[in-house]
Write an enzyme that holds these catalytic residues in place. Sequence first.
Site, PDB file in Angstrom:
ATOM      1  N   ASN A   8      12.584  77.373  25.024  1.00 54.68           N
ATOM      2  CA  ASN A   8      12.289  76.068  25.611  1.00 54.68           C
ATOM      3  C   ASN A   8      10.801  75.827  25.365  1.00 54.68           C
ATOM      4  OD1 ASN A   8      11.868  73.809  27.133  1.00 54.68           O
ATOM      5  ND2 ASN A   8      12.222  74.791  29.124  1.00 54.68           N
ATOM      6  N   TRP A   9      10.525  75.078  24.306  1.00 55.55           N
ATOM      7  CA  TRP A   9       9.117  74.875  23.927  1.00 55.55           C
ATOM      8  C   TRP A   9       8.376  73.929  24.869  1.00 55.55           C
ATOM      9  CZ3 TRP A   9       9.532  74.196  17.848  1.00 55.55           C
ATOM     10  CH2 TRP A   9       9.614  75.464  17.263  1.00 55.55           C
ATOM     11  N   LYS A  10       9.113  73.206  25.696  1.00 52.43           N
ATOM     12  CA  LYS A  10       8.486  72.214  26.584  1.00 52.43           C
ATOM     13  C   LYS A  10       7.623  71.263  25.753  1.00 52.43           C
ATOM     14  CE  LYS A  10       8.984  75.571  30.234  1.00 52.43           C
ATOM     15  NZ  LYS A  10       8.576  76.125  31.499  1.00 52.43           N
ATOM     16  N   HIS A  98      16.407  71.022  34.215  1.00 52.19           N
ATOM     17  CA  HIS A  98      15.337  72.027  34.299  1.00 52.19           C
ATOM     18  C   HIS A  98      14.513  71.766  35.561  1.00 52.19           C
ATOM     19  CE1 HIS A  98      11.660  74.232  33.470  1.00 52.19           C
ATOM     20  NE2 HIS A  98      12.380  74.951  32.625  1.00 52.19           N
ATOM     21  N   GLU A 100      11.486  71.688  36.102  1.00 49.65           N
ATOM     22  CA  GLU A 100      10.340  70.778  35.927  1.00 49.65           C
ATOM     23  C   GLU A 100      10.812  69.323  35.958  1.00 49.65           C
ATOM     24  OE1 GLU A 100       8.795  72.709  32.442  1.00 49.65           O
ATOM     25  OE2 GLU A 100       8.230  74.425  33.682  1.00 49.65           O
ATOM     26  N   GLU A 168      17.324  80.099  36.621  1.00 47.77           N
ATOM     27  CA  GLU A 168      15.875  80.159  36.486  1.00 47.77           C
ATOM     28  C   GLU A 168      15.231  80.043  37.869  1.00 47.77           C
ATOM     29  OE1 GLU A 168      14.538  78.922  32.286  1.00 47.77           O
ATOM     30  OE2 GLU A 168      14.692  77.115  33.465  1.00 47.77           O
ATOM     31  N   GLY A 174       6.925  80.517  34.376  1.00 44.41           N
ATOM     32  CA  GLY A 174       5.529  80.395  33.978  1.00 44.41           C
ATOM     33  C   GLY A 174       4.556  81.175  34.843  1.00 44.41           C
ATOM     34  N   SER A 212       9.755  83.699  32.947  1.00 43.65           N
ATOM     35  CA  SER A 212       8.841  84.775  32.513  1.00 43.65           C
ATOM     36  C   SER A 212       9.530  85.907  31.753  1.00 43.65           C
ATOM     37  CB  SER A 212       8.046  85.325  33.697  1.00 43.65           C
ATOM     38  OG  SER A 212       7.230  84.306  34.249  1.00 43.65           O
ATOM     39  N   GLY A 233      10.358  80.248  27.933  1.00 41.62           N
ATOM     40  CA  GLY A 233       9.309  79.241  27.822  1.00 41.62           C
ATOM     41  C   GLY A 233       8.067  79.827  27.184  1.00 41.62           C
TER      42      GLY A 233
HETATM   43  P1  PGA Z   1       8.814  80.659  31.250  1.00 40.45           P
HETATM   44  O1  PGA Z   1       9.677  79.305  31.249  1.00 40.45           O
HETATM   45  O2  PGA Z   1       9.468  81.585  30.270  1.00 40.45           O
HETATM   46  O3  PGA Z   1       7.439  80.231  30.822  1.00 40.45           O
HETATM   47  O4  PGA Z   1       8.826  81.189  32.629  1.00 40.45           O
HETATM   48  C1  PGA Z   1      11.075  79.350  31.255  1.00 40.45           C
HETATM   49  C2  PGA Z   1      11.614  77.969  31.411  1.00 40.45           C
HETATM   50  O5  PGA Z   1      10.963  77.136  32.058  1.00 40.45           O
HETATM   51  O6  PGA Z   1      12.703  77.655  30.895  1.00 40.45           O
END
Ligand code: PGA
Length: 249
Positions: A8-10, A98, A100, A168, A174, A212, A233
């Site tokens: 997930n490159w965001k 997600h 976010e 998640e 993150g 993470s 991510g």
């Molecule tokens: P992260 O993000 O690996 O940076 O924790 C995962 C995600 O948001 O899908």
Amino acid sequence: MKKLIAANWKMNFTLSEAREFVLQLLQKSQEHTEILEKAEFLICAPYVFLSALSEYSKQGVVSFGGQNCSVHDKGAYTGEISAGMLKDVGCSHVIVGHSERREYHKEDNILVNEKAKAVHQNGLSAIICVGESRKEREANLQEEVIERQLFESVPKNAIPENTIIAYEPVWAIGTGKTPSPEDAGQMHSFIRAFLTKNYSQGEKMRILYGGSMNSGNAEKLLTTPNIDGGLIGTASLKFEEFFGVAQCA
Ligand code: PGA
């Protein structure tokens, strides 16, 4: 079942950085073909890169997906992108719900469910994200919270071919923190039991872990029962890290 190693490159990278990453992935996978026996790659990239990148899916190493979509098919929805458009540019998957999106764009379970349906109607696979907050975990409410999110966000006719669940925990995204493999495993078995009870072929639906995950902790997580891959991510922004996760699979 192969492990799904999903990036997930965001909102990161330029198009040339994105291309370079994918080319590296194609090359490394050719050098380590054994990985493709155990793992499948998916990259959920920013919308504007998808049309260019999906050309690379023809080699059968990596597929591409969106990170969100509209509930609508088309029309006067300025700034929105439909699941049909994602399909048209070569996507096979779309992340919906997600944390976010849930937090910054106030998306709730009902909207996530509608988005997942739009994904299904277009013949794509929805990666439906669920996860408890730190407060909810501290109050030991994680199972209740996840059960409700699943119940309300996952369309009733979801099947393994069109639906993947991503567990998640919000406090792990993150932050560099992850649940212990035991705690993650417990939540994944809980989700598995819910899917098996409520969905036809729920026992076969993939459940990804996200939050993470990196090349250092992936081995323990990916060998835990009911963890069928990762949604990655931060560690998906460095090629070696991302490939390292796949090597753990
Ligand atoms: P992260 O993000 O690996 O940076 O924790 C995962 C995600 O948001 O899908």
